[in-house]
Structure formats: C-alpha cells, structure tokens
Design a protein around this motif. Structure first.
Motif, PDB file in Angstrom:
ATOM      1  N   SER A 106      40.242  42.803  47.592  1.00 12.13           N
ATOM      2  CA  SER A 106      39.362  43.609  46.737  1.00 12.13           C
ATOM      3  C   SER A 106      38.711  42.794  45.628  1.00 12.13           C
ATOM      4  O   SER A 106      37.698  43.218  45.057  1.00 12.13           O
ATOM      5  N   GLY A 107      39.312  41.652  45.281  1.00 13.64           N
ATOM      6  CA  GLY A 107      38.831  40.854  44.165  1.00 13.64           C
ATOM      7  C   GLY A 107      39.430  41.238  42.826  1.00 13.64           C
ATOM      8  O   GLY A 107      39.141  40.616  41.802  1.00 13.64           O
ATOM      9  N   ARG A 108      40.287  42.221  42.822  1.00 15.58           N
ATOM     10  CA  ARG A 108      40.924  42.652  41.572  1.00 15.58           C
ATOM     11  C   ARG A 108      42.034  41.687  41.178  1.00 15.58           C
ATOM     12  O   ARG A 108      42.906  41.354  41.986  1.00 15.58           O
ATOM     13  N   CYS A 109      42.008  41.241  39.928  1.00 17.31           N
ATOM     14  CA  CYS A 109      43.008  40.292  39.433  1.00 17.31           C
ATOM     15  C   CYS A 109      43.531  40.756  38.079  1.00 17.31           C
ATOM     16  O   CYS A 109      42.787  41.343  37.285  1.00 17.31           O
ATOM     17  N   ILE A 110      44.801  40.483  37.831  1.00 15.36           N
ATOM     18  CA  ILE A 110      45.425  40.843  36.561  1.00 15.36           C
ATOM     19  C   ILE A 110      46.081  39.593  35.979  1.00 15.36           C
ATOM     20  O   ILE A 110      46.987  39.018  36.582  1.00 15.36           O
ATOM     21  N   VAL A 111      45.600  39.178  34.814  1.00 16.69           N
ATOM     22  CA  VAL A 111      46.165  38.022  34.114  1.00 16.69           C
ATOM     23  C   VAL A 111      46.937  38.544  32.912  1.00 16.69           C
ATOM     24  O   VAL A 111      46.385  39.278  32.080  1.00 16.69           O
ATOM     25  N   THR A 112      48.205  38.188  32.825  1.00 19.92           N
ATOM     26  CA  THR A 112      49.058  38.675  31.743  1.00 19.92           C
ATOM     27  C   THR A 112      49.638  37.503  30.977  1.00 19.92           C
ATOM     28  O   THR A 112      50.204  36.585  31.578  1.00 19.92           O
ATOM     29  N   THR A 113      49.475  37.520  29.656  1.00 13.28           N
ATOM     30  CA  THR A 113      50.114  36.524  28.802  1.00 13.28           C
ATOM     31  C   THR A 113      51.205  37.206  27.989  1.00 13.28           C
ATOM     32  O   THR A 113      51.049  38.357  27.575  1.00 13.28           O
TER      33      THR A 113
END
Length: 206
Positions: free
Chosen positions: A47-54
C-alpha cells in the motif's frame, strides 16, 4: 518513556526509497539527540503506508526533538510520496524475548476505550496477554503505546517472519477479541507490516 509516530501514506513504488532514507539519514541524525532511546520503521510495501516511531526517555526529550526532526519528517514524506500524520504516545508496555531478525514482520492493532480504564487495561494486558503471546511460535516482542487523554492504544506484536505472523493469525485474533471484550475497548484497525528498520534501546516495562 514517550514516543512520536509519523504515519506516511506513500506510494508502493517509493517504499524502498523511504526505507533507505530513514535508515541511512534519519537514524544517524536522531542517534545523537539528547534522550533518544530508539527508532523503528514499519512498512507496507503493497500500500505504501509506513509508520516511523521514535522513542524518548521523557516528555521533555520528546518535545526538545520536535523542531529538530521536522525537516526530516517533511523529507521522508516527500521521499515516500504522500502526506504525514504525527501522533504522540506514552510507552506503556515493551517486552522482548528475542531480537527481531531480518525479515521480521509486525501486526499492529489500534483500539479506543474509556480513558479512565486505560491504566487497568495496560495492567491486564501485561499480566494476562503478554505471557500467552510468548507461547506463539516465532514471537519476538510486543509494545503498547497509549494516548491517555483519548483512551487510544496502538499495540505492535513482532514475529520473526511473515510465515510466523500468518501462522499466528487465529490465536492472535482470539486473544485480541477476548481482551477487547473484557476491557470494553473498541477495535479501530488491524494491519500488518514489514519491520523495515529497528534500532531500539527502550527498557523493558513488563
């Protein structure tokens, strides 16, 4: 501890470029920031959905970093080819039994419940669900992020491979439904991702 998640609804063709940017540009930059304790990137290449978590050791560190990462977030969204949404969380649960290997995947569940029941939900999750998750073959770790004001939670369960994650589906679904029913939490969404980047030094909270 606290976390900031950036969800970017990108395009599939840009997913790998986005992963390279987070791994090679963003991670080295945040490593030197005061109070930084971890970064992960989940990517859905279909889907191209990305989640970046810091992750940050306290709320002050989370807020100090906001301006420093703003330009990197904009560049990440541009690279992935889509808009971004930023959310802040408390890290309520973090438990690992083994490091996630290359090829690891995660199933993420978002729920909403009564804010005044959130603490009891977190306690019950740690006592009743975490030990049962450990028994699932291929289980690596689990984290739960919470928004106390809204009563929301985001729980990510990481498995050593996509095959292990698929094989866990029935047991994980049963546990999720049982827990949601008992705690009166409303299921918002369940989604699966590749664990594209993982550099975590967040202490155990279970």
């Amino acid at each position: 501890m606290y976390a900031r998640s950036t969800t970017i609804t990108g395009t599939p063709v840009n997913a790998d470029r986005g992963i390279v940017y987070i791994r090679d540009r963003v991670l080295p930059a945040v490593l030197g920031m005061d109070g930084f304790v971890g970064l992960s990137m989940l990517a859905d290449r279909h889907s191209g959905r990305c989640i970046v978590t810091t992750a940050w050791e306290d709320r002050a560190a989370l807020h100090r970093s906001a301006n420093e990462v703003k330009a990197m977030r904009a560049r990440a969204a541009e690279t992935l080819g889509g808009p971004s949404m930023v959310e802040e969380w408390s890290i309520a649960v973090l438990h690992r039994v083994r490091p996630a290997p290359e090829g690891a995947c995660a199933r993420v569940t978002w729920t909403r419940g009564r804010p005044d029941r959130l603490d009891s939900m977190v306690d019950a999750f740690g006592v009743s669900l975490v030990p049962r998750l450990e028994d699932i073959p291929g289980f690596c770790s689990v984290s739960m992020l919470v928004d106390p004001t809204e009563g929301r939670s985001a729980t990510a369960v990481t498995y050593e491979s996509r095959e292990a994650m698929r094989a866990s589906l029935d047991r994980a679904t049963d546990l999720r439904q049982e827990f949601s029913r008992l705690m009166g939490a409303h299921l918002l969404e369940v989604a699966t991702f590749d664990l594209a980047v993982a550099h975590l030094h967040v202490p155990e909270t279970v």
